[in-house]
Structure formats: structure tokens, C-alpha cells
Enzyme design. Structure first.
Site, short mmCIF file in Angstrom:
data_model
loop_
_atom_site.label_atom_id
_atom_site.label_comp_id
_atom_site.label_asym_id
_atom_site.label_seq_id
_atom_site.Cartn_x
_atom_site.Cartn_y
_atom_site.Cartn_z
CE1 TYR A 76 1.10 29.35 -57.36
CE2 TYR A 76 1.31 28.21 -59.56
CZ TYR A 76 1.80 29.23 -58.63
OH TYR A 76 2.76 30.05 -59.32
CB SER B 155 -0.55 34.89 -63.72
OG SER B 155 -1.43 33.41 -63.80
CE LYS C 190 0.32 32.01 -59.19
NZ LYS C 190 1.96 34.49 -59.01
#
Ligand SMILES: NC(=O)c1ccc[n+]([C@@H]2O[C@H](COP(=O)([O-])OP(=O)(O)OC[C@H]3O[C@@H](n4cnc5c(N)ncnc54)[C@H](OP(=O)(O)O)[C@@H]3O)[C@@H](O)[C@H]2O)c1
Length: 318
Positions: free
Chosen positions: A190, A160, A194
Site C-alpha cells: 500500500y 495518497s 501511495k
């Protein structure tokens, strides 16, 4: 920071240990493969470009020979190239089938590959590129390889990022943040991918307690290719490059240090399914708490259900 030398070494002639990593040809993945190889693992190095992966594997083997000369505890493993394009779910299915045919077990699965802060783009499977490459394709790959992981109480590690904290309230994954300016909204895409990656690990830890499932923020590692979209922009690219170098100088770690949290999760005998399942580790292998959103199990369940439905709609039953 954990010292890789304190992690167990295996002799492949005595015990065959198998790992599979996505994005092993570059940056943090390159060093992760190097250390797994030095620790005696047979590593499936998955990538979308055979020339890049084969070049990386040659470099890793040369570096391993250099480091292990006359070291009696090191019995090097082996490296196998496996084609996978995470932007194409059929390629993920094909890669998983290849491994299922060849192997009886998988000790470690490292979902490492990613793209970051790229322009808005939809894959041929109909997902936003960062969501698919960083999260959905890894979800599918992990579910397909689940029987191999379960057969040996394997470990699943999901890369992550501290960037997941940018998701400050829960966003349904159907929110694609296709707005301008891209230089702001791409970071939200993004962050969403994550956060979903951490939520996936939390759900896996609950649903499959016979595995050890962990997520990782590797540290700020500014010299990998993750930043290349920004540094290669005409004219302004040089400013981004300088900015990233300054951030790296004050807060960053090297590419090799960036692989240490992953290595700890993959190899440390101190981590166990009973006490560590679902945890999040950061730079160098320190345990940390992810964001409130990533930690929230109701949100994690919503993310899981959305993903399963989306995959089913596209013919990938999980
Ligand atoms: N670097 C950091 O500061 C940082 C911080 C937080 C989290 N992370 C996470 O750490 C992980 C590794 O990042 P890194 O910094 O080592 O980046 P990197 O050097 O850019 O490596 C990314 C890898 O992902 C592969 N990849 C990208 N798209 C793919 C696709 N469609 N199919 C198959 N492979 C694909 C790349 O392959 P190609 O070589 O073919 O492009 C490359 O091998 C990522 O999950 C990243 O989000 C990094």
C-alpha cells in the site's frame, strides 16, 4: 478545515464545469461528489459496479436537494455514471475513450479510488492489485485524459495517504513484497502505491506546468469501506473493527471532513499553477510535506520511467 461554502459555486446554465472521479460511490468519494454536484459540476462518477454507483448517485441527489433547499447560490450540476474497473486496464482505456468522445475539456480529475491492505493478488494485467488499482490504472487514466485537462488548464488530484511514509527507503516498483505474514507486507505494498502516487503528481507538475497537479492525504477516516477487508475477517474482524473505532475516536475525522482536502484542491481559487504545483495537502486542506522518498525527484523519475515501460510492454503507449 476549509468550509466548502467558501469555495466557488457555478451555474451550469452559464458555465459548464466538468469533473471526473474514481471511487465516487463510497466513503470520501461520496462526499466529494456531493459537494462538486452542489457547486454546479457535471460529475462523471466512475465505478466498477453500476448498482452501487447508481444507488450512491440517488443518495447524493437526495442529500443535495435536502441541503440546498431555498439556497439561491446553489445551482446543482449533474451526475453521469461511467463504468471503470481499475483492476482491468482495458476498462480504463474504454472509459477514457468514452469521455474523450463526449467532452471537449475536463476541469478536474480526481483519482480517488483505492483498495488497502488486501491479500497479495495479481491482476489480469500482471500487476499487484494495490499497485494497479491505486496507482498504475490512475496513471493510465490521467495520461489518456490529458488533452481534455490541458484544453482548460485543469486540475489533477491524486489521493495518497499518510501511509506512504511506511516506504522509508526507495523501493523499485518491481519489488512486489509477496511475503508472509501478509498483515505486514500488505502495508508495504500500500505504501509503495501511495508513494508512487505522490511521485506521479510531482512529475506531472514538472512535465505539464499548464495543469495544477496535487496530492492529498484526506485524514484518518475510519468509517469508509477501505477497512472492510480487515473488519469482515471471521472472528478477528470484530477486534479490528474496535481498533479502528478507537483510532478514529482519537485521531479520526468524519467521511465528510475527509473530502475537504480534495475539495480545496479541486476548487480553491487561492491555489495556482505557478506557486502550488506538485504540492501535498492533508486533513481539512492543510499544506504538508510528504516523505523524503516521495519528495525525491530522482526516485520520482525512476518510478515514472518504470511505469511507462510496464504500460508499453502491455500495449498501452503513454
Ligand atoms: N479512509 C481513510 O482513512 C484514508 C486514509 C488515507 C487515504 N485514504 C484514501 O482515500 C481514498 C478514498 O478512500 P475511502 O476511505 O473513501 O475508501 P472506500 O470507501 O473503500 O472507497 C474506495 C472506492 O474505490 C473503489 N474501488 C476500489 N477498487 C476499485 C476498482 N478495481 N475499480 C474501480 N473502483 C474501485 C471502491 O469501489 P467499490 O464500492 O466498488 O468497492 C470505492 O468506491 C483512497 O485513495 C484511500 O487510499 C483514505
Amino acid at each position: 478545515m476549509i468550509d466548502p461554502d467558501t469555495l466557488p459555486y457555478y451555474n451550469p446554465a452559464v458555465e459548464r464545469k466538468i469533473a471526473l472521479i474514481t471511487g465516487g460511490n463510497s466513503g470520501i468519494g461520496w462526499y466529494t461528489v456531493l459537494h462538486l454536484y452542489l457547486h454546479g459540476f457535471c460529475v462523471y462518477v466512475c465505478g466498477r459496479n453500476s448498482a452501487r454507483v447508481n444507488k450512491a448517485m440517488k443518495g447524493i441527489i437526495a442529500e443535495a436537494r435536502r441541503r440546498s433547499a431555498d439556497d439561491p447560490k446553489v445551482f446543482m450540476g449533474s451526475l453521469i455514471y461511467l463504468h471503470i474497473d481499475l483492476a482491468d486496464l482495458r476498462s480504463v482505456e474504454k472509459a477514457a475513450q468514452t469521455v474523450l468522445k463526449r467532452e471537449m475539456k475536463l476541469d478536474v480529475l480526481i483519482n480517488n479510488a483505492a483498495v488497502m491492505a488486501t491479500p497479495y493478488q495479481v491482476t489480469k494485467d500482471g500487476f499487484e492489485i494495490q499497485l494497479q488499482a491505486n496507482y498504475i490504472a490512475h496513471f493510465l487514466l490521467s495520461m489518456r485524459l490529458l488533452p481534455l485537462l490541458q484544453s482548460c488548464h485543469g486540475r489533477l488530484i491524486m489521493l495518497s495517504s499518510v501511509g506512504h511514509n511506511l516506504e522509508f527507503i526507495y523501493w523499485a516498483l518491481s519489488q512486489d513484497w509477496n511475503y508472509r505474514p501478509n498483515c505486514i507486507f500488505t502495508w508495504l505494498r500500500y505504501a509503495m502505491a501511495k508513494t508512487a502516487s505522490i511521485q506521479f503528481v510531482k512529475m506531472m507538475a514538472i512535465k505539464y506546468p499548464d495543469l495544477l497537479c496535487l496530492s492529498v492525504h484526506p485524514g484518518l477516516v475510519m468509517n469508509t469501506n477501505l477497512f472492510s477487508y480487515w473488519t469482515r475477517l471471521p472472528i478477528v474482524g470484530i477486534f479490528f473493527w474496535m481498533l479502528f473505532q478507537i483510532v478514529g475516536f482519537f485521531f479520526g475525522v468524519s467521511n465528510e471532513e475527509g473530502c475537504l482536502a480534495t475539495l480545496k484542491c479541486a476548487l480553491s481559487p487561492q491555489l495556482s499553477r505557478d506557486k502550488d504545483n506538485g504540492k501535498y495537502f492533508v486533513t481539512g486542506g492543510r499544506e504538508a510535506k510528504p516523505s523524503y522518498i516521495a519528495n525525491n525527484l530522482d526516485d520520482a523519475a525512476s518510478t515514472w520511467i518504470w511505469t511507462v515501460h510496464q504500460l508499453r510492454d502491455r500495449g498501452h503507449n503513454v
